[in-house]
Design an enzyme around this catalytic site. Sequence first.
Site, PDB file in Angstrom:
ATOM      1  N   GLY A 205       7.028  -0.956  39.105  1.00 24.38           N
ATOM      2  CA  GLY A 205       6.797  -0.404  40.690  1.00 24.38           C
ATOM      3  C   GLY A 205       7.944   0.350  40.883  1.00 24.38           C
ATOM      4  O   GLY A 205       8.633   1.073  40.188  1.00 24.38           O
ATOM      5  N   ARG A 206       8.243   0.321  42.216  1.00 21.33           N
ATOM      6  CA  ARG A 206       9.465   0.981  42.662  1.00 21.33           C
ATOM      7  C   ARG A 206      10.677   0.630  41.990  1.00 21.33           C
ATOM      8  O   ARG A 206      11.385   1.338  41.616  1.00 21.33           O
ATOM      9  CB  ARG A 206       9.436   0.879  44.207  1.00 21.33           C
ATOM     10  CG  ARG A 206       8.506   1.656  45.170  1.00 21.33           C
ATOM     11  CD  ARG A 206       8.912   1.129  46.644  1.00 21.33           C
ATOM     12  NE  ARG A 206       7.858   1.599  47.363  1.00 21.33           N
ATOM     13  CZ  ARG A 206       6.952   0.797  47.939  1.00 21.33           C
ATOM     14  NH1 ARG A 206       6.748  -0.251  47.088  1.00 21.33           N
ATOM     15  NH2 ARG A 206       5.837   1.339  48.567  1.00 21.33           N
ATOM     16  N   ILE A 207      10.981  -0.736  41.860  1.00 19.10           N
ATOM     17  CA  ILE A 207      12.223  -1.269  41.572  1.00 19.10           C
ATOM     18  C   ILE A 207      12.252  -1.075  39.874  1.00 19.10           C
ATOM     19  O   ILE A 207      13.350  -0.654  39.402  1.00 19.10           O
ATOM     20  CB  ILE A 207      12.416  -2.485  41.725  1.00 19.10           C
ATOM     21  CG1 ILE A 207      12.425  -2.590  43.384  1.00 19.10           C
ATOM     22  CG2 ILE A 207      13.784  -3.086  41.337  1.00 19.10           C
ATOM     23  CD1 ILE A 207      12.559  -4.435  43.808  1.00 19.10           C
TER      24      ILE A 207
ATOM     25  N   THR B  59      14.870 -10.746  38.242  1.00 16.56           N
ATOM     26  CA  THR B  59      15.528 -10.499  39.204  1.00 16.56           C
ATOM     27  C   THR B  59      14.256 -10.428  40.358  1.00 16.56           C
ATOM     28  O   THR B  59      14.318  -9.886  41.589  1.00 16.56           O
ATOM     29  CB  THR B  59      16.026  -9.256  39.518  1.00 16.56           C
ATOM     30  OG1 THR B  59      15.337  -8.147  38.969  1.00 16.56           O
ATOM     31  CG2 THR B  59      17.661  -9.274  38.907  1.00 16.56           C
ATOM     32  N   SER B  60      13.065 -10.968  39.824  1.00 11.39           N
ATOM     33  CA  SER B  60      11.795 -10.930  40.741  1.00 11.39           C
ATOM     34  C   SER B  60      11.595 -12.362  41.450  1.00 11.39           C
ATOM     35  O   SER B  60      11.870 -12.476  42.672  1.00 11.39           O
ATOM     36  CB  SER B  60      10.519 -10.665  39.990  1.00 11.39           C
ATOM     37  OG  SER B  60       9.502 -10.515  40.766  1.00 11.39           O
ATOM     38  N   ARG B  61      10.861 -13.204  40.832  1.00 14.45           N
ATOM     39  CA  ARG B  61      10.440 -14.521  41.373  1.00 14.45           C
ATOM     40  C   ARG B  61      10.707 -15.621  40.388  1.00 14.45           C
ATOM     41  O   ARG B  61      10.282 -15.234  39.160  1.00 14.45           O
ATOM     42  CB  ARG B  61       9.363 -14.599  42.150  1.00 14.45           C
ATOM     43  CG  ARG B  61       9.286 -13.936  43.490  1.00 14.45           C
ATOM     44  CD  ARG B  61      10.065 -14.608  44.717  1.00 14.45           C
ATOM     45  NE  ARG B  61       9.962 -13.975  45.930  1.00 14.45           N
ATOM     46  CZ  ARG B  61      10.907 -12.840  46.250  1.00 14.45           C
ATOM     47  NH1 ARG B  61      11.772 -12.437  45.607  1.00 14.45           N
ATOM     48  NH2 ARG B  61      10.447 -12.417  47.527  1.00 14.45           N
TER      49      ARG B  61
ATOM     50  N   GLU C  27      14.550 -22.814  44.918  1.00 19.16           N
ATOM     51  CA  GLU C  27      15.888 -22.401  45.582  1.00 19.16           C
ATOM     52  C   GLU C  27      16.488 -22.845  46.776  1.00 19.16           C
ATOM     53  O   GLU C  27      15.486 -23.085  47.700  1.00 19.16           O
ATOM     54  CB  GLU C  27      15.705 -20.633  45.592  1.00 19.16           C
ATOM     55  CG  GLU C  27      15.289 -20.225  44.414  1.00 19.16           C
ATOM     56  CD  GLU C  27      15.312 -18.661  44.707  1.00 19.16           C
ATOM     57  OE1 GLU C  27      15.456 -18.179  45.718  1.00 19.16           O
ATOM     58  OE2 GLU C  27      15.178 -17.676  43.444  1.00 19.16           O
TER      59      GLU C  27
ATOM     60  N   HIS D  40      20.071 -15.146  44.108  1.00 21.48           N
ATOM     61  CA  HIS D  40      18.937 -14.631  44.844  1.00 21.48           C
ATOM     62  C   HIS D  40      19.582 -13.420  45.754  1.00 21.48           C
ATOM     63  O   HIS D  40      19.583 -13.418  46.856  1.00 21.48           O
ATOM     64  CB  HIS D  40      18.120 -15.224  45.558  1.00 21.48           C
ATOM     65  CG  HIS D  40      16.605 -14.463  45.779  1.00 21.48           C
ATOM     66  ND1 HIS D  40      15.409 -15.218  45.732  1.00 21.48           N
ATOM     67  CD2 HIS D  40      16.444 -13.223  45.868  1.00 21.48           C
ATOM     68  CE1 HIS D  40      14.421 -14.316  45.972  1.00 21.48           C
ATOM     69  NE2 HIS D  40      15.125 -13.066  46.154  1.00 21.48           N
TER      70      HIS D  40
HETATM   71  C1  GLV Z   1      13.834 -10.194  47.961  1.00 22.23           C
HETATM   72  O1  GLV Z   1      13.625 -10.967  46.947  1.00 22.23           O
HETATM   73  C2  GLV Z   1      12.780  -9.672  48.285  1.00 22.23           C
HETATM   74  O2  GLV Z   1      11.452  -9.872  48.122  1.00 22.23           O
HETATM   75  O3  GLV Z   1      12.963  -8.808  49.458  1.00 22.23           O
END
Ligand code: GLV
Length: 333
Positions: free
Chosen positions: A156-158, A236-238, A267, A286
Amino acid sequence: MKPKVYITRKLPSEVVYEIEQHCDINMWEEEDVPVPQEVLEENIKDIDGLYCLLTETIDDSLLQKATKLKVISNMAVGFNNIDVEAATKRGIAVLNTPGVLTETTADLTFALLMATARRLFEAEFFLRDGNWKTWSPMLLTGQDIHGATIGIVGLGRIGEAVARRAKGFGMKILYHNRSRKPDVERELDVEYVEFDDLLRKSDYVVLLTPYTHETKNLISSRELALMKKTSILINTSRGGIVNEAALYDSLQSGVIWGAGLDVFEEEPVSLDHPLLQLPQVVALPHIGSASIQTRLKMARLATDNLVQLLKGKKPEYIVNPNFSENITESVKE
Ligand code: GLV
């Protein structure tokens, strides 16, 4: 009369000021403590808009208590904390903050990849603990980044922004996504591969896919076993996308080499979590989008989204664009 809005965490004063120009607000005044569910339950009853964070669980039973709610504005791009189906059937719009956090989250993803590969935190603790006696040939040696293969799960974008960074490091870039992206393949020189192939061929497997029923435990023992012994997993997602027990076993027994985790299934992660006992795990709280500039942009975008919707306009990004068509009879009554 201004619409009533509840804000679930203390926001920067300029953002609060902006919301107050258009709405009557009530806000949970703590900065570091999430709003208790019972306080949220009480406040949701008669509000028109909810401004919330990813720390709030907005589920069907909570939404049942909302009699007038028109919009939930989440100050995050991810929205797995919200039961979107439950909101849609009640005609409630769900809004998020994509776009503004892309580059900052890609920066952090790449920083985490580098910190894990080159053992930055381990090296820093080594020095501060007084263990640096001499330069030594194989001391604190990690994995090369330049020239390695990165496999991005979720372009996706990231994901695309991470690919641009990887290109600058001379990496070979593989990706797996629900749909192929021929334009991006050409522009960024990225190659589409099947999921298992990505796991087999990558030195770095980077998870950037949204958290859904389909991606829950996407990385478990079978997937980890396909990865290289020298490989590193970056998430770095979930947290729920990775089966943490399986990851622990794989790291412990050398099935993979390391992991960089900015997210956890629960978390804040408990300090006695097994993954935190392993030196080859870099763990962060996070902070993917946590730059001052970006967090302010997210807070402002969530504000604009909320205000626009309450004024009867459609903001640019709506998670459930069909929200107003789908009010079921039982909910309408
Ligand atoms: C951070 O984890 C977001 O989803 O913006």
